[in-house]
Motif scaffolding. Structure first.
Motif, PDB file in Angstrom:
ATOM      1  N   ALA A  31       0.857  -1.193   0.000  1.00 46.31           N
ATOM      2  CA  ALA A  31       0.000   0.000   0.000  1.00 46.31           C
ATOM      3  C   ALA A  31       0.892   1.240   0.000  1.00 46.31           C
ATOM      4  O   ALA A  31       2.040   1.205   0.462  1.00 46.31           O
ATOM      5  CB  ALA A  31      -0.914   0.004   1.216  1.00 46.31           C
ATOM      6  N   VAL A  32       0.365   2.335  -0.516  1.00 47.56           N
ATOM      7  CA  VAL A  32       1.093   3.607  -0.529  1.00 47.56           C
ATOM      8  C   VAL A  32       0.264   4.632   0.234  1.00 47.56           C
ATOM      9  O   VAL A  32      -0.946   4.751   0.028  1.00 47.56           O
ATOM     10  CB  VAL A  32       1.322   4.097  -1.978  1.00 47.56           C
ATOM     11  N   ILE A  33       0.925   5.359   1.130  1.00 45.42           N
ATOM     12  CA  ILE A  33       0.269   6.454   1.846  1.00 45.42           C
ATOM     13  C   ILE A  33       0.775   7.762   1.260  1.00 45.42           C
ATOM     14  O   ILE A  33       1.987   7.948   1.074  1.00 45.42           O
ATOM     15  CB  ILE A  33       0.568   6.429   3.355  1.00 45.42           C
ATOM     16  N   CYS A  34      -0.146   8.659   0.971  1.00 47.72           N
ATOM     17  CA  CYS A  34       0.182  10.013   0.539  1.00 47.72           C
ATOM     18  C   CYS A  34      -0.266  10.962   1.637  1.00 47.72           C
ATOM     19  O   CYS A  34      -1.418  10.916   2.078  1.00 47.72           O
ATOM     20  CB  CYS A  34      -0.541  10.350  -0.765  1.00 47.72           C
ATOM     21  N   THR A  35       0.648  11.798   2.117  1.00 45.12           N
ATOM     22  CA  THR A  35       0.298  12.840   3.071  1.00 45.12           C
ATOM     23  C   THR A  35       0.630  14.186   2.451  1.00 45.12           C
ATOM     24  O   THR A  35       1.515  14.291   1.591  1.00 45.12           O
ATOM     25  CB  THR A  35       1.059  12.690   4.408  1.00 45.12           C
ATOM     26  N   TRP A  36      -0.067  15.231   2.881  1.00 43.85           N
ATOM     27  CA  TRP A  36       0.159  16.582   2.398  1.00 43.85           C
ATOM     28  C   TRP A  36      -0.497  17.543   3.375  1.00 43.85           C
ATOM     29  O   TRP A  36      -1.153  17.120   4.324  1.00 43.85           O
ATOM     30  CB  TRP A  36      -0.404  16.769   0.987  1.00 43.85           C
ATOM     31  N   PHE A  37      -0.297  18.835   3.168  1.00 41.75           N
ATOM     32  CA  PHE A  37      -1.058  19.781   3.974  1.00 41.75           C
ATOM     33  C   PHE A  37      -1.963  20.585   3.070  1.00 41.75           C
ATOM     34  O   PHE A  37      -1.647  20.840   1.912  1.00 41.75           O
ATOM     35  CB  PHE A  37      -0.174  20.661   4.861  1.00 41.75           C
ATOM     36  N   GLY A  38      -3.117  20.939   3.615  1.00 43.73           N
ATOM     37  CA  GLY A  38      -4.082  21.661   2.804  1.00 43.73           C
ATOM     38  C   GLY A  38      -5.038  22.466   3.660  1.00 43.73           C
ATOM     39  O   GLY A  38      -5.241  22.191   4.840  1.00 43.73           O
ATOM     40  N   GLY A  39      -5.612  23.462   3.032  1.00 47.02           N
ATOM     41  CA  GLY A  39      -6.585  24.345   3.677  1.00 47.02           C
ATOM     42  C   GLY A  39      -6.868  25.517   2.765  1.00 47.02           C
ATOM     43  O   GLY A  39      -6.702  25.418   1.544  1.00 47.02           O
ATOM     44  N   SER A  40      -7.237  26.638   3.346  1.00 44.70           N
ATOM     45  CA  SER A  40      -7.612  27.798   2.538  1.00 44.70           C
ATOM     46  C   SER A  40      -6.410  28.560   1.993  1.00 44.70           C
ATOM     47  O   SER A  40      -6.441  29.047   0.869  1.00 44.70           O
ATOM     48  CB  SER A  40      -8.503  28.748   3.346  1.00 44.70           C
TER      49      SER A  40
END
Length: 105
Positions: A31-40
């Protein structure tokens, strides 16, 4: 969906307006996990760490999860570390909204 010999794509929709600093890690089961940051807007207090998992042989990412949600801080630059004991560690920066001089890990 296959796009070319030896190359596959899996689309990852995001619930946020802005998304940055994605990080991919393959787990022992494939399995591959993708993380990132996001918002306005980068630096605002609604910026949170998000993640999704792509299971082996899947052509669609699983649902997006929010991994951090501190209403007073902007959380950014995630890294997932699969520890030898099987646990997953999440490292990321956090700063008071709009104040990079007080950033912490």
């Amino acid at each position: 969906a296959a796009t070319a010999p030896g190359r596959d794509e899996a689309f990852l929709p995001s619930p946020a307006v802005q998304n940055h600093a994605s990080f991919l890690v393959e787990l022992p089961d494939g399995a591959v996990i993708c993380t990132w940051f996001g918002g306005s807007l980068e630096g605002k207090s609604d910026i949170s760490i998000r993640a999704a998992i792509l299971l082996p042989d899947a052509n669609q990412w699983g649902p997006v999860s929010t991994l951090s949600d501190d209403p007073d801080h902007s959380e950014q630059n995630p890294v997932i570390f699969p520890a030898p004991d099987g646990r997953l560690w999440l490292f990321h920066t956090s700063q008071p909204s709009g104040n990079q001089d007080e950033c912490r890990v």
